[in-house]
Design a protein around this motif. Structure first.
Motif, PDB file in Angstrom:
ATOM      1  N   VAL A  95      38.584  28.916  20.155  1.00 18.60           N
ATOM      2  CA  VAL A  95      37.559  29.731  19.537  1.00 18.60           C
ATOM      3  C   VAL A  95      37.573  31.746  20.187  1.00 18.60           C
ATOM      4  O   VAL A  95      37.848  32.618  19.980  1.00 18.60           O
ATOM      5  CB  VAL A  95      36.015  29.451  19.278  1.00 18.60           C
ATOM      6  N   SER A  96      37.752  31.282  20.919  1.00 24.15           N
ATOM      7  CA  SER A  96      38.439  32.607  22.502  1.00 24.15           C
ATOM      8  C   SER A  96      38.753  32.257  23.817  1.00 24.15           C
ATOM      9  O   SER A  96      39.173  30.960  24.267  1.00 24.15           O
ATOM     10  CB  SER A  96      36.870  32.808  23.155  1.00 24.15           C
ATOM     11  N   LYS A  97      39.211  33.649  23.777  1.00 28.60           N
ATOM     12  CA  LYS A  97      40.452  33.074  25.004  1.00 28.60           C
ATOM     13  C   LYS A  97      39.978  32.427  26.476  1.00 28.60           C
ATOM     14  O   LYS A  97      40.432  31.502  26.922  1.00 28.60           O
ATOM     15  CB  LYS A  97      40.463  34.551  25.175  1.00 28.60           C
ATOM     16  N   LYS A  98      38.657  33.537  26.439  1.00 29.32           N
ATOM     17  CA  LYS A  98      37.825  32.408  27.865  1.00 29.32           C
ATOM     18  C   LYS A  98      36.697  31.331  27.701  1.00 29.32           C
ATOM     19  O   LYS A  98      36.337  30.700  28.452  1.00 29.32           O
ATOM     20  CB  LYS A  98      36.686  33.774  28.247  1.00 29.32           C
ATOM     21  N   SER A  99      36.980  30.395  26.324  1.00 28.58           N
ATOM     22  CA  SER A  99      35.965  29.230  26.074  1.00 28.58           C
ATOM     23  C   SER A  99      37.317  28.001  26.006  1.00 28.58           C
ATOM     24  O   SER A  99      38.034  28.374  26.334  1.00 28.58           O
ATOM     25  CB  SER A  99      35.386  29.377  24.742  1.00 28.58           C
ATOM     26  N   ASN A 100      37.078  27.329  26.394  1.00 27.60           N
ATOM     27  CA  ASN A 100      37.655  25.792  25.587  1.00 27.60           C
ATOM     28  C   ASN A 100      36.521  24.944  25.100  1.00 27.60           C
ATOM     29  O   ASN A 100      36.905  23.710  24.439  1.00 27.60           O
ATOM     30  CB  ASN A 100      37.463  24.839  26.808  1.00 27.60           C
ATOM     31  N   GLN A 101      35.867  25.713  24.051  1.00 28.61           N
ATOM     32  CA  GLN A 101      35.685  25.348  22.299  1.00 28.61           C
ATOM     33  C   GLN A 101      36.418  25.545  21.375  1.00 28.61           C
ATOM     34  O   GLN A 101      37.670  26.980  21.510  1.00 28.61           O
ATOM     35  CB  GLN A 101      34.223  25.862  22.155  1.00 28.61           C
ATOM     36  N   TYR A 102      36.766  24.032  20.630  1.00 29.22           N
ATOM     37  CA  TYR A 102      37.336  24.675  18.982  1.00 29.22           C
ATOM     38  C   TYR A 102      37.539  24.087  18.625  1.00 29.22           C
ATOM     39  O   TYR A 102      36.081  23.758  17.984  1.00 29.22           O
ATOM     40  CB  TYR A 102      38.818  23.643  19.569  1.00 29.22           C
ATOM     41  N   ILE A 103      37.740  24.895  17.187  1.00 32.02           N
ATOM     42  CA  ILE A 103      37.795  24.145  15.605  1.00 32.02           C
ATOM     43  C   ILE A 103      38.350  23.413  15.508  1.00 32.02           C
ATOM     44  O   ILE A 103      39.937  23.775  15.415  1.00 32.02           O
ATOM     45  CB  ILE A 103      36.925  25.885  14.806  1.00 32.02           C
ATOM     46  N   TYR A 104      38.508  22.172  14.713  1.00 25.77           N
ATOM     47  CA  TYR A 104      39.521  21.379  14.760  1.00 25.77           C
ATOM     48  C   TYR A 104      39.594  21.183  12.927  1.00 25.77           C
ATOM     49  O   TYR A 104      38.380  21.359  12.482  1.00 25.77           O
ATOM     50  CB  TYR A 104      39.659  20.576  15.705  1.00 25.77           C
ATOM     51  N   ALA A 105      40.463  20.638  12.384  1.00 29.13           N
ATOM     52  CA  ALA A 105      40.961  19.414  11.461  1.00 29.13           C
ATOM     53  C   ALA A 105      41.673  18.888  11.515  1.00 29.13           C
ATOM     54  O   ALA A 105      42.125  18.707  12.470  1.00 29.13           O
ATOM     55  CB  ALA A 105      41.742  20.583   9.844  1.00 29.13           C
ATOM     56  N   ARG A 106      40.973  17.675  10.962  1.00 27.75           N
ATOM     57  CA  ARG A 106      41.230  16.534  11.408  1.00 27.75           C
ATOM     58  C   ARG A 106      41.640  15.298  10.131  1.00 27.75           C
ATOM     59  O   ARG A 106      40.890  14.878   8.814  1.00 27.75           O
ATOM     60  CB  ARG A 106      40.166  15.073  11.842  1.00 27.75           C
ATOM     61  N   PHE A 107      42.921  14.323   9.870  1.00 21.74           N
ATOM     62  CA  PHE A 107      42.967  14.204   9.015  1.00 21.74           C
ATOM     63  C   PHE A 107      43.380  12.458   9.037  1.00 21.74           C
ATOM     64  O   PHE A 107      43.708  12.261  10.196  1.00 21.74           O
ATOM     65  CB  PHE A 107      44.593  14.396   8.438  1.00 21.74           C
ATOM     66  N   TYR A 108      42.928  11.324   8.345  1.00 20.24           N
ATOM     67  CA  TYR A 108      42.238  10.176   8.605  1.00 20.24           C
ATOM     68  C   TYR A 108      43.022   9.295   7.822  1.00 20.24           C
ATOM     69  O   TYR A 108      43.300   9.277   6.655  1.00 20.24           O
ATOM     70  CB  TYR A 108      41.748   9.888   9.097  1.00 20.24           C
ATOM     71  N   ASN A 109      44.041   8.237   7.655  1.00 19.84           N
ATOM     72  CA  ASN A 109      44.396   7.407   6.894  1.00 19.84           C
ATOM     73  C   ASN A 109      44.252   5.763   7.329  1.00 19.84           C
ATOM     74  O   ASN A 109      45.065   5.880   8.756  1.00 19.84           O
ATOM     75  CB  ASN A 109      45.802   7.644   6.584  1.00 19.84           C
ATOM     76  N   GLY A 110      43.616   5.279   7.216  1.00 19.85           N
ATOM     77  CA  GLY A 110      44.028   3.546   7.674  1.00 19.85           C
ATOM     78  C   GLY A 110      42.570   2.965   7.840  1.00 19.85           C
ATOM     79  O   GLY A 110      41.544   3.315   6.844  1.00 19.85           O
ATOM     80  N   LYS A 111      42.923   2.053   8.476  1.00 21.36           N
ATOM     81  CA  LYS A 111      41.316   1.344   8.674  1.00 21.36           C
ATOM     82  C   LYS A 111      40.884   1.275  10.090  1.00 21.36           C
ATOM     83  O   LYS A 111      41.089   1.279  10.940  1.00 21.36           O
ATOM     84  CB  LYS A 111      41.474  -0.408   8.167  1.00 21.36           C
ATOM     85  N   GLY A 112      39.812   0.509  10.246  1.00 19.61           N
ATOM     86  CA  GLY A 112      39.432   0.829  11.697  1.00 19.61           C
ATOM     87  C   GLY A 112      38.469   1.704  12.674  1.00 19.61           C
ATOM     88  O   GLY A 112      38.463   1.999  13.467  1.00 19.61           O
ATOM     89  N   GLU A 113      38.059   2.752  11.382  1.00 18.28           N
ATOM     90  CA  GLU A 113      38.416   3.985  12.502  1.00 18.28           C
ATOM     91  C   GLU A 113      36.897   3.988  12.877  1.00 18.28           C
ATOM     92  O   GLU A 113      36.749   4.461  13.945  1.00 18.28           O
ATOM     93  CB  GLU A 113      38.105   5.122  10.587  1.00 18.28           C
TER      94      GLU A 113
END
Length: 178
Positions: A134-152
């Motif tokens: 999100v910014s240089k001084k932070s450790n926060q992220y916006i993320y996108a995640r793809f999942y394919n399978g069983k047992g999530e």
């Protein structure tokens, strides 16, 4: 697992995974190269009655840094499953995972690919994640995640799912060992 499309947008399942273990950081020629960890883990969805799911495992995991941007991970486990509702969970979760992490030098982007082989030839759970800082001084992220399978998740561990999630996460500013 937040079901935002259902009435009142309830959490469908919550999974908790506390562990206790020993680790060894690996340093070679005064350079950090990774770590090896032996752990006792418990995973539970914290529910009661018919929706209760849990299992325990002894795991051995490692992380190897090729450099500060690229890392390879492996985790194997020995399941300790009681005769409860999910005694066949290993058929859907397998006995380990393999993954690779890549981050840009400025840590603005963080990419991960994870494979989780499960019972049967060619059966693999796949997770692909891209995170943007999100910014240089932070450790926060916006993320996108793809999942394919069983047992999530534990509640519906034996059902096939393919999904795309977006969210917000916190990642370490330093080189992580998990």
């Amino acid at each position: 697992f937040w079901d935002i499309y259902a009435d009142s947008a309830p959490f469908k399942d919550n999974n908790y995974n506390p562990s206790l273990g020993l680790g060894k950081i690996i340093v070679h020629n005064n350079r950090f190269k990774g770590g090896v960890f032996l752990q006792i883990e418990h995973e539970s969805n914290g529910k009661s009655s018919d929706d209760s799911r849990s299992w325990n495992m002894i795991s051995l995991s490692s992380k190897y840094y090729y450099n500060l941007q690229f890392a390879l991970n492996a985790k194997l486990w020995i399941p300790i499953v009681d005769g409860g509702e999910n005694k066949d969970i290993v058929d859907y979760r397998g006995i380990g995972t393999l993954s690779a992490d890549y981050s840009t030098k400025d840590r603005k982007w963080w990419l991960t690919a994870e494979l989780n082989p499960r019972k049967g030839f060619g059966n693999v759970n796949t997770v692909l994640t891209a995170a943007f800082k999100v910014s240089k001084k932070s450790n926060q992220y916006i993320y996108a995640r793809f999942y394919n399978g069983k047992g999530e998740n534990l509640l519906e561990y034996n059902k096939y799912d393919i999904n795309f999630r977006v969210g917000f996460c916190i990642k370490p500013n330093f080189v992580g060992v998990f």
